[in-house]
Design a protein around this motif. Structure first.
Motif, short mmCIF file in Angstrom:
data_model
loop_
_atom_site.label_atom_id
_atom_site.label_comp_id
_atom_site.label_asym_id
_atom_site.label_seq_id
_atom_site.Cartn_x
_atom_site.Cartn_y
_atom_site.Cartn_z
N UNK A 160 0.84 -1.21 0.00
CA UNK A 160 0.00 0.00 0.00
C UNK A 160 0.88 1.25 0.00
N UNK A 161 1.90 1.24 0.84
CA UNK A 161 2.80 2.40 0.93
C UNK A 161 3.46 2.70 -0.42
N UNK A 162 4.05 1.69 -1.03
CA UNK A 162 4.77 1.92 -2.28
C UNK A 162 3.83 2.17 -3.46
N UNK A 163 2.59 1.72 -3.37
CA UNK A 163 1.61 2.04 -4.41
C UNK A 163 1.39 3.55 -4.48
N UNK A 167 3.01 6.29 -7.11
CA UNK A 167 1.82 6.78 -7.83
C UNK A 167 1.34 5.77 -8.86
N UNK A 168 1.11 4.55 -8.42
CA UNK A 168 0.73 3.48 -9.34
C UNK A 168 -0.56 3.81 -10.09
N UNK A 169 -1.55 4.35 -9.39
CA UNK A 169 -2.81 4.68 -10.04
C UNK A 169 -2.63 5.72 -11.14
N UNK A 175 -1.78 9.74 -15.89
CA UNK A 175 -1.93 11.08 -15.33
C UNK A 175 -0.56 11.66 -15.01
N UNK A 176 -0.50 12.96 -15.00
CA UNK A 176 0.75 13.64 -14.69
C UNK A 176 1.08 13.45 -13.21
N UNK A 177 2.35 13.12 -12.95
CA UNK A 177 2.80 12.92 -11.57
C UNK A 177 3.70 14.09 -11.20
N UNK A 178 3.23 14.98 -10.32
CA UNK A 178 4.06 16.14 -9.94
C UNK A 178 5.38 15.70 -9.31
N UNK A 183 11.54 12.11 -7.07
CA UNK A 183 11.34 11.03 -6.11
C UNK A 183 12.65 10.27 -5.94
N UNK A 184 13.19 10.22 -4.72
CA UNK A 184 14.46 9.51 -4.53
C UNK A 184 14.29 8.02 -4.80
N UNK A 185 15.15 7.47 -5.63
CA UNK A 185 15.00 6.06 -6.00
C UNK A 185 16.36 5.46 -6.32
#
Length: 222
Positions: A160-163, A167-169, A175-178, A183-185
C-alpha cells in the motif's frame, strides 16, 4: 532448487529490474525484456498442460478466477511485447517515429503486468509455497504459520505504501505525476517497492481464492 522454481524466480527478478527504465537504461531494459521473454517460453513449456486442460473439467469459481487472472497477464504481456517491438531502439522492428499510443500502451500494460503477476502468484500460491519451502529449506523453520501471517501483514502494508509512493494509479491512468523525477530512487528501492506492490495484489488474490474455497466446502443449509 528445481528448474521450475529457478525459471519462475528468474522471471520475477528480471521483470522487476527491467521496470526501472531510468536506472537500467534502454539497453538494460531491452536485454532484460529478452531474458524475461525466453524465461516465459520455458515457463510456458513447463506448464503446457494448463493449456491442454482448458477444455476439460468443471469451471468452478476458483478456476474462473485463475483463468481471468492468467488471461489478464497474457493479454498485458502481449501488449507489452507488441508495443515494445514498435518502440525498440535496438531491434530492427523499431520505428523511427513510433506513435505516442504505442508508448502509452507499453507504459500502461507494463504496470498492468505488475498487478496481473500479483494475481497470478496469489492464485497459484498454494502450489508454489510447497515447492518454495522444499527448494529454499523453509520447511525447517519453526512456527511457520505465525511467521507467514506476520509477513502477510508487512507485505500488505508495504504494498500500500509503495503504491502511493510510486503513484501506481496515476501511472496506470497516464496522469501527470508532480515532481516524479525528484522522487528519490535506487535500483534496490524500486525493485523492492514494486515487489511489495505485486505482493499486495498476490495477497488479495490468495485470500479471495481461499474465501471461495472455504465457501465451497461449507455444507449447504437446509
Amino acid at each position: 532448487m528445481n528448474k521450475r522454481l529457478t525459471v519462475d524466480l528468474g522471471m520475477l527478478i528480471s521483470f522487476l529490474v527491467l521496470l526501472d527504465y531510468r536506472l537500467v537504461r534502454n539497453f538494460g531494459h531491452e536485454t532484460l525484456a529478452l531474458v524475461f521473454f525466453l524465461l516465459f517460453l520455458l515457463h510456458t513449456w513447463f506448464n503446457r498442460q494448463w493449456y491442454a486442460s482448458l477444455t476439460r473439467g468443471r469451471w468452478n469459481t476458483d478456476r474462473k478466477l485463475t483463468f481471468l487472472a492468467d488471461l489478464l497477464l497474457l493479454g498485458s504481456f502481449a501488449a507489452v511485447m507488441a508495443s515494445g517491438f514498435m518502440i525498440s531502439h535496438t531491434l530492427p522492428t523499431g520505428m523511427q517515429k513510433a506513435p505516442l499510443l504505442a508508448h502509452q500502451i507499453h507504459h500502461v500494460a507494463g504496470y498492468v503486468m505488475v498487478i496481473a503477476l500479483g494475481f497470478h502468484l496469489g492464485l497459484h500460491w498454494s502450489a508454489i509455497l510447497p515447492r518454495l519451502e522444499k527448494g529454499m529449506g523453509f520447511s525447517k523453520i519453526p512456527h511457520r504459520a505465525i511467521l507467514y501471517k506476520v509477513l502477510v501483514i508487512l507485505l500488505t502494508a508495504g504494498g500500500i505504501y509503495f503504491s502511493f509512493y510510486y503513484s501506481l494509479g496515476s501511472r496506470l491512468l497516464l496522469l501527470r505525476i508532480p515532481n516524479a523525477r525528484s522522487i528519490p530512487v535506487t535500483l534496490w528501492t524500486f525493485t523492492f517497492g514494486h515487489l511489495l506492490i505485486m505482493s499486495l495484489y498476490a495477497t488479495g488474490a490468495y485470500y479471495v481464492q481461499k474465501f471461495f474455497r472455504q465457501r465451497k466446502r461449507r455444507p449447504a443449509r437446509t
